[in-house]
Design an enzyme around this catalytic site. Structure first.
Site, mmCIF file in Angstrom:
data_model
loop_
_atom_site.group_PDB
_atom_site.id
_atom_site.type_symbol
_atom_site.label_atom_id
_atom_site.label_comp_id
_atom_site.label_asym_id
_atom_site.label_seq_id
_atom_site.Cartn_x
_atom_site.Cartn_y
_atom_site.Cartn_z
ATOM 1 N N CYS A 1 0.869 -1.181 0.000
ATOM 2 C CA CYS A 1 0.000 0.000 0.000
ATOM 3 C C CYS A 1 0.902 1.226 0.000
ATOM 4 O O CYS A 1 2.062 1.152 -0.409
ATOM 5 C CB CYS A 1 -0.987 -0.024 1.160
ATOM 6 S SG CYS A 1 -0.232 -0.010 2.810
ATOM 7 N N ARG B 1 -3.556 -0.701 5.234
ATOM 8 C CA ARG B 1 -4.092 -1.785 4.421
ATOM 9 C C ARG B 1 -3.162 -2.981 4.271
ATOM 10 O O ARG B 1 -3.584 -4.128 4.460
ATOM 11 C CB ARG B 1 -4.450 -1.254 3.010
ATOM 12 C CG ARG B 1 -5.631 -0.325 3.007
ATOM 13 C CD ARG B 1 -5.723 0.433 1.707
ATOM 14 N NE ARG B 1 -4.644 1.400 1.580
ATOM 15 C CZ ARG B 1 -4.421 2.170 0.536
ATOM 16 N NH1 ARG B 1 -5.230 2.062 -0.512
ATOM 17 N NH2 ARG B 1 -3.436 3.032 0.506
ATOM 18 N N ASP C 1 -8.368 3.551 0.794
ATOM 19 C CA ASP C 1 -7.509 3.896 1.919
ATOM 20 C C ASP C 1 -8.380 4.324 3.116
ATOM 21 O O ASP C 1 -9.082 5.335 3.037
ATOM 22 C CB ASP C 1 -6.602 5.056 1.487
ATOM 23 C CG ASP C 1 -5.582 5.396 2.537
ATOM 24 O OD1 ASP C 1 -5.604 4.795 3.619
ATOM 25 O OD2 ASP C 1 -4.746 6.282 2.257
HETATM 26 P P1 4NP Z 1 -1.959 2.762 4.000
HETATM 27 O O1 4NP Z 1 -2.654 4.098 4.560
HETATM 28 O O2 4NP Z 1 -1.332 3.129 2.685
HETATM 29 O O3 4NP Z 1 -3.097 1.826 3.860
HETATM 30 O O4 4NP Z 1 -0.938 2.353 5.047
HETATM 31 C C1 4NP Z 1 -1.970 5.307 4.688
HETATM 32 C C2 4NP Z 1 -1.196 5.533 5.787
HETATM 33 C C3 4NP Z 1 -0.542 6.747 5.945
HETATM 34 C C4 4NP Z 1 -0.676 7.716 4.989
HETATM 35 C C5 4NP Z 1 -1.445 7.486 3.870
HETATM 36 C C6 4NP Z 1 -2.102 6.278 3.713
HETATM 37 N N1 4NP Z 1 -0.013 8.965 5.151
HETATM 38 O O5 4NP Z 1 -0.233 9.851 4.314
HETATM 39 O O6 4NP Z 1 0.734 9.128 6.127
#
Ligand code: 4NP
Length: 158
Positions: A11, A17, A126
């Site tokens: 991800c 995710r 997300d």
């Molecule tokens: P992930 O979610 O890609 O599912 O781990 C996110 C976690 C952090 C961030 C964006 C998406 N961020 O911008 O810090």
């Protein structure tokens, strides 16, 4: 030589995710009695070294798997030969993966939901900016994919 199947879930941050996808895959493999290489990472470096988001840890725990020991890491060149299958959670991360894919890559790269009949081409949204209840939807998505992967392995397709 046929490479043993090894699965990498990707991800953006590797805290929401993909740790849930790794947990769901570990659970599905354990239930099926399969010993597999399973890992997750992010295309961004924002959360390198951090544990999963508390909402992901809680959701996984509610479903019987402890992911609190996982730590964020960023996708690396070596992943493209270490893993036979690299699964992106969404189109943005699929593009990010393709952008750093070395010419020597042997991994098959696709969207995770491409393995689920009827969900091909769909992204796993997300949940980072949403409430904890959205993490349950993420869990359902990654579990349906993990079950589909196990079914293909048992079928001998992979
Ligand atoms: P992930 O979610 O890609 O599912 O781990 C996110 C976690 C952090 C961030 C964006 C998406 N961020 O911008 O810090």
């Amino acid at each position: 030589m046929t490479q043993t199947p090894a699965f990498l879930f990707v991800c953006l941050g590797n805290i929401c995710r993909s740790p849930l996808a790794e947990g769901a895959m570990r659970l599905a493999a354990q239930k099926a009695g399969l010993a597999l290489a399973i890992d997750s990472c992010g295309t961004a470096a924002y959360h390198v070294g951090e544990p999963p988001d508390p909402r992901s840890i809680a959701t996984a725990a509610d479903n019987g798997i402890d992911i609190s020991g996982l730590r964020g890491r960023q996708l690396a060149s070596a992943d493209f030969s270490r893993f036979t299958h690299i699964f992106a959670m969404d189109h943005q991360n699929l593009r990010n993966i393709e952008n750093v894919r070395p010419s020597s890559s042997t991994a098959r790269v696709s969207l995770l939901l491409d393995v689920v009949e009827g969900r091909e081409g769909a992204s796993i949204a997300d949940p980072y900016y949403d409430g904890e209840e959205r993490f349950g939807d993420t869990w359902e998505d990654v579990t349906s994919a993990a079950d589909a992967i196990v079914a293909r392995l048992i079928d001998g397709q992979w």
